[in-house]
Design a protein around this motif. Sequence first.
Motif, mmCIF file in Angstrom:
data_model
loop_
_atom_site.group_PDB
_atom_site.id
_atom_site.type_symbol
_atom_site.label_atom_id
_atom_site.label_comp_id
_atom_site.label_asym_id
_atom_site.label_seq_id
_atom_site.Cartn_x
_atom_site.Cartn_y
_atom_site.Cartn_z
ATOM 1 N N GLN A 36 5.490 -24.440 14.552
ATOM 2 C CA GLN A 36 4.606 -25.519 15.000
ATOM 3 C C GLN A 36 5.001 -26.850 14.361
ATOM 4 O OE1 GLN A 36 0.850 -23.995 13.657
ATOM 5 N NE2 GLN A 36 0.379 -23.004 15.606
ATOM 6 N N LEU A 37 5.236 -26.825 13.068
ATOM 7 C CA LEU A 37 5.589 -28.049 12.347
ATOM 8 C C LEU A 37 6.922 -28.617 12.822
ATOM 9 C CD1 LEU A 37 4.542 -26.848 8.791
ATOM 10 C CD2 LEU A 37 3.381 -28.604 10.148
ATOM 11 N N LEU A 38 7.908 -27.762 12.980
ATOM 12 C CA LEU A 38 9.228 -28.222 13.418
ATOM 13 C C LEU A 38 9.203 -28.727 14.849
ATOM 14 C CD1 LEU A 38 11.465 -25.512 11.758
ATOM 15 C CD2 LEU A 38 11.143 -27.880 11.042
ATOM 16 N N ALA A 44 8.586 -35.445 18.383
ATOM 17 C CA ALA A 44 8.402 -36.856 18.026
ATOM 18 C C ALA A 44 9.725 -37.618 18.129
ATOM 19 C CB ALA A 44 7.816 -36.981 16.619
ATOM 20 N N VAL A 45 10.816 -36.986 17.729
ATOM 21 C CA VAL A 45 12.141 -37.612 17.844
ATOM 22 C C VAL A 45 12.521 -37.785 19.315
ATOM 23 C CG1 VAL A 45 14.622 -37.304 17.383
ATOM 24 C CG2 VAL A 45 12.938 -36.773 15.600
ATOM 25 N N ALA A 128 22.170 -37.434 19.302
ATOM 26 C CA ALA A 128 22.424 -38.298 18.139
ATOM 27 C C ALA A 128 21.141 -38.502 17.340
ATOM 28 C CB ALA A 128 22.998 -39.636 18.588
ATOM 29 N N ALA A 129 20.016 -38.692 18.019
ATOM 30 C CA ALA A 129 18.739 -38.882 17.328
ATOM 31 C C ALA A 129 18.313 -37.612 16.594
ATOM 32 C CB ALA A 129 17.661 -39.314 18.317
ATOM 33 N N LEU A 130 18.467 -36.457 17.243
ATOM 34 C CA LEU A 130 18.101 -35.193 16.587
ATOM 35 C C LEU A 130 19.007 -34.929 15.388
ATOM 36 C CD1 LEU A 130 17.268 -32.829 19.561
ATOM 37 C CD2 LEU A 130 15.717 -33.579 17.748
ATOM 38 N N PHE A 135 17.200 -32.474 12.621
ATOM 39 C CA PHE A 135 16.355 -31.570 13.400
ATOM 40 C C PHE A 135 15.001 -31.367 12.731
ATOM 41 C CE2 PHE A 135 20.086 -31.026 15.828
ATOM 42 C CZ PHE A 135 19.685 -30.554 17.070
ATOM 43 N N GLY A 136 14.492 -32.437 12.148
ATOM 44 C CA GLY A 136 13.158 -32.403 11.570
ATOM 45 C C GLY A 136 13.105 -31.934 10.131
#
Length: 164
Positions: A36-38, A44-45, A128-130, A135-136
């Motif tokens: 859930q957290l990840l 969000a990313v 690129a963003a992840l 990856f969080g």
Amino acid sequence: MPAPDPIAEAHRQWSARWPEHADHMAAVTSVMRAQQLLLSRIEAVLKPYGLTFAAYEALRLLAFARSGTLPMGKMGTRLMVHPASVTNVIGRLEGRGLVGRAPSPDDRRVVLATITPAGRELAEEATAALNASGFGIAELPAEGAAAIRAALHPVRRVTGDVED
């Protein structure tokens, strides 16, 4: 001061009633909470790109394919999701012009999904963003991420997801 850990409290309660099952319950509950957290961090990313994680995975999978095209049934297998989920995700991506869908010329029963140039560009930007976000879990050293993957492998094995 952080809030008390509800999983630790559940473990305490389980230990008092079913001690032989307390560790298994806490392990599964911990994995579910981490998921859930990840997922929240990853989504969000991806939000600025208008993508869910499921849509991102579908785009990335198509971008990895040499031809940029895959049968939707094969996509479901590789993404480990129900065929209806693939149909839903591909339909939304198609509506945005990121993916095309057509019957296979070899077998009209097979539907092919093909990434468009716009889809490929978005997949690269989102990747690129992840990657930049780790990856969080960018705060976790690479060795910690490798340890998590290794620790979860036996779970995947005993549930029949992978073989050794």
